[in-house]
Scaffold this active site. Structure first.
Site, mmCIF file in Angstrom:
data_model
loop_
_atom_site.group_PDB
_atom_site.id
_atom_site.type_symbol
_atom_site.label_atom_id
_atom_site.label_comp_id
_atom_site.label_asym_id
_atom_site.label_seq_id
_atom_site.Cartn_x
_atom_site.Cartn_y
_atom_site.Cartn_z
ATOM 1 N N CYS A 140 -55.311 -33.950 -40.539
ATOM 2 C CA CYS A 140 -54.235 -33.601 -41.948
ATOM 3 C C CYS A 140 -54.866 -34.495 -42.915
ATOM 4 O O CYS A 140 -54.708 -34.218 -44.220
ATOM 5 C CB CYS A 140 -53.041 -33.344 -41.499
ATOM 6 S SG CYS A 140 -52.576 -32.341 -40.541
ATOM 7 N N HIS A 189 -49.504 -33.734 -48.465
ATOM 8 C CA HIS A 189 -50.034 -32.980 -47.494
ATOM 9 C C HIS A 189 -48.908 -32.328 -47.123
ATOM 10 O O HIS A 189 -47.494 -32.965 -46.804
ATOM 11 C CB HIS A 189 -50.504 -33.846 -46.195
ATOM 12 C CG HIS A 189 -50.507 -33.021 -44.896
ATOM 13 N ND1 HIS A 189 -51.255 -31.834 -44.702
ATOM 14 C CD2 HIS A 189 -50.208 -33.221 -43.544
ATOM 15 C CE1 HIS A 189 -51.288 -31.340 -43.658
ATOM 16 N NE2 HIS A 189 -50.447 -32.143 -42.872
ATOM 17 N N ASN A 198 -48.282 -25.728 -42.410
ATOM 18 C CA ASN A 198 -49.347 -27.026 -42.376
ATOM 19 C C ASN A 198 -50.705 -26.321 -42.101
ATOM 20 O O ASN A 198 -50.771 -25.877 -41.315
ATOM 21 C CB ASN A 198 -48.686 -27.888 -41.193
ATOM 22 C CG ASN A 198 -49.754 -29.211 -41.075
ATOM 23 O OD1 ASN A 198 -50.812 -29.113 -41.701
ATOM 24 N ND2 ASN A 198 -49.129 -30.117 -40.232
HETATM 25 N N1 ACO Z 1 -37.437 -23.226 -32.413
HETATM 26 C C1 ACO Z 1 -36.391 -23.647 -31.897
HETATM 27 N N2 ACO Z 1 -36.209 -24.885 -31.130
HETATM 28 C C2 ACO Z 1 -37.154 -25.565 -31.321
HETATM 29 C C3 ACO Z 1 -38.177 -25.456 -31.752
HETATM 30 C C4 ACO Z 1 -38.443 -23.859 -32.346
HETATM 31 N N3 ACO Z 1 -39.529 -23.673 -33.114
HETATM 32 N N4 ACO Z 1 -39.088 -26.318 -31.600
HETATM 33 C C5 ACO Z 1 -38.382 -27.387 -30.913
HETATM 34 N N5 ACO Z 1 -37.310 -26.898 -30.628
HETATM 35 C C6 ACO Z 1 -36.232 -27.513 -29.894
HETATM 36 C C7 ACO Z 1 -36.729 -28.618 -28.845
HETATM 37 O O1 ACO Z 1 -37.102 -27.967 -27.818
HETATM 38 C C8 ACO Z 1 -35.370 -29.210 -28.909
HETATM 39 O O2 ACO Z 1 -34.639 -28.917 -27.815
HETATM 40 P P1 ACO Z 1 -33.995 -29.580 -26.767
HETATM 41 O O3 ACO Z 1 -32.912 -30.541 -27.598
HETATM 42 O O4 ACO Z 1 -33.150 -28.657 -26.042
HETATM 43 O O5 ACO Z 1 -34.657 -30.543 -26.022
HETATM 44 C C9 ACO Z 1 -34.751 -29.572 -30.200
HETATM 45 O O6 ACO Z 1 -35.352 -28.353 -30.981
HETATM 46 C C10 ACO Z 1 -35.200 -30.766 -30.987
HETATM 47 O O7 ACO Z 1 -36.605 -31.113 -30.935
HETATM 48 P P2 ACO Z 1 -37.348 -31.885 -31.740
HETATM 49 O O8 ACO Z 1 -38.747 -32.007 -31.590
HETATM 50 O O9 ACO Z 1 -36.567 -33.493 -31.430
HETATM 51 O O10 ACO Z 1 -37.085 -31.518 -33.359
HETATM 52 P P3 ACO Z 1 -37.193 -32.414 -34.669
HETATM 53 O O11 ACO Z 1 -35.940 -32.234 -35.343
HETATM 54 O O12 ACO Z 1 -37.957 -33.614 -34.442
HETATM 55 O O13 ACO Z 1 -38.186 -30.980 -35.231
HETATM 56 C C11 ACO Z 1 -40.443 -30.841 -35.849
HETATM 57 C C12 ACO Z 1 -39.459 -30.897 -34.758
HETATM 58 C C13 ACO Z 1 -40.289 -29.793 -36.984
HETATM 59 C C14 ACO Z 1 -41.856 -30.512 -35.053
HETATM 60 C C15 ACO Z 1 -40.527 -32.245 -36.343
HETATM 61 O O14 ACO Z 1 -40.581 -33.320 -35.510
HETATM 62 C C16 ACO Z 1 -41.759 -32.373 -37.150
HETATM 63 O O15 ACO Z 1 -42.093 -31.892 -38.244
HETATM 64 N N6 ACO Z 1 -42.639 -33.503 -36.958
HETATM 65 C C17 ACO Z 1 -43.863 -33.873 -37.727
HETATM 66 C C18 ACO Z 1 -44.911 -32.752 -37.524
HETATM 67 C C19 ACO Z 1 -45.909 -33.285 -38.502
HETATM 68 O O16 ACO Z 1 -45.744 -33.731 -39.613
HETATM 69 N N7 ACO Z 1 -47.197 -33.188 -38.177
HETATM 70 C C20 ACO Z 1 -48.097 -33.722 -39.186
HETATM 71 C C21 ACO Z 1 -49.279 -33.809 -38.718
HETATM 72 S S1 ACO Z 1 -49.999 -32.563 -38.119
HETATM 73 C C22 ACO Z 1 -51.571 -32.854 -37.873
HETATM 74 O O17 ACO Z 1 -52.236 -33.826 -38.020
HETATM 75 C C23 ACO Z 1 -52.647 -31.720 -37.261
#
Ligand code: ACO
Length: 323
Positions: free
Chosen positions: A113, A250, A280
């Protein structure tokens, strides 16, 4: 002194739009969850047979047109991409052929990214030394091809697209009033590989692999790392973060954008966000957001822009430029 000046910008998003509701039919998720946690409402997906070089081609043609240049003028192509057409040759050389650019050098940069920020900073080393008169710097991705469509934690986050800029040398006075790239900061920490990677490759299992991510860990590092890089790039440029007209991050997650802006004291009205419509698009997201801001009239020539990104590696960085 010579500066690397952005003289044209272009973007391209594939035709197919995939909404959160569409994804809720294939994985256990909801539009409400995705919007609340990420700000994403839809993403674009490349058509079968549409390679990343095809996306890059249209973005490049649009950027050249905006700059008043033709492929004959281009003497360097750098493509930031994680999703190349082939293992080799580079997307940049495939693009050179498709574009009909008869001369120059062409290579890819793989910083996930952060690819566009890395590519722009690399191009500056050629353009600001008079070694390139007309460079195409591109971020282009088909991230949907790396998705595990059974993993709701990742497949809802990514989309496809391409963005391009034309960089040309311009005479500056060596002050922050100069047009062009004024400063940058690049960083990497290979120790954090496990947080975000693809589980396949040419010299391991010979497969393309799928994207794997510990989303909440990546999230935790993103705000801190990006803020540090932004401060370092601003210091390199000799400007205060508060002087910046537009913050073009980004587009990973609306909550990361807001967290970084808050930490740096940047007014949210100065943040260009396309995450709702584009999701993204990895290395493509910054030039696509720049293109969007220019086309809707918010970003104007002469303004001071701050670009930042973090991605797999981990890699991260920021650039300050005056348009
Ligand atoms: N729909 C419903 N529930 C979901 C989903 C979904 N799409 N995805 C995850 N959950 C659930 C999980 O299973 C978890 O359930 P559990 O508590 O029963 O285990 C719950 O939601 C919480 O999961 P987290 O991963 O802790 O959720 P979080 O609030 O952190 O959000 C997210 C997840 C959106 C992925 C976030 O962490 C994020 O945006 N992270 C950064 C990603 C990023 O910026 N990447 C950038 C670089 S990408 C690159 O370089 C290619």
């Amino acid at each position: 002194m010579l500066r690397s000046v952005v003289t044209g910008v272009g973007g391209y998003l594939p035709e197919e739009v995939v909404t959160n509701h569409d994804l809720a039919k294939i994985v256990d998720t909801t539009d409400a969850w995705i919007v609340e946690r990420t700000g994403i409402r839809q993403r674009h997906r490349a058509a079968p047979g549409q390679a990343v070089s095809d996306l890059a081609l249209i973005a490049a043609q649009r950027a050249l047109q905006a700059a008043g240049r033709t492929p004959v003028d281009v003497d360097m192509i750098i493509v930031g991409t994680t999703t190349p057409d082939l293992t080799f040759p580079a997307v940049a050389t495939i693009l050179q052929r498709k574009l009909g650019a008869p001369q120059g050098i062409a290579f890819d940069i793989q910083a996930v990214c952060s690819g566009f920020v890395y590519a722009l900073s690399t191009a500056d080393g050629f353009v600001a030394r008079g070694r390139s008169r007309c460079a195409l710097v591109i971020g282009a991705e088909t991230m949907t091809r790396l998705m595990d469509w059974t993993d709701r934690g990742t497949c809802v986050l990514f989309g496809d697209g391409a963005g391009a800029v034309v960089l040309e040398p311009g005479q500056g006075e060596g002050t922050t009033a100069d047009r062009g790239l004024l400063g940058f900061a690049l960083c990497a920490d290979g120790g954090k590989q496990d947080l975000l990677y693809v589980d396949g490759g040419v010299s391991t299992d010979g497969k393309v692999g799928k994207l794997r991510m510990q989303g909440n860990q990546v999230f935790r590092h993103a705000v801190v790392n990006i803020s540090e890089a932004v401060r370092a790039a601003a210091a390199d440029a000799g400007v205060e973060v508060s002087e910046v007209d537009w913050f073009i991050p980004h587009q990973a997650n609306q909550r990361i954008l807001e967290g970084v802006a808050r930490r740096l004291g940047i007014d949210e009205k100065k943040v260009i966000s396309t995450v709702a419509e584009h999701a993204n698009t990895s290395a493509a997201s910054i030039p696509l957001a720049l293109d969007q801001g220019l086309r809707d009239g918010r970003i104007k020539p002469g303004q001071l822009l701050l670009l930042e990104a973090m991605g797999g590696g981990l890699t991260w960085g920021a650039c300050v430029l005056r348009l």
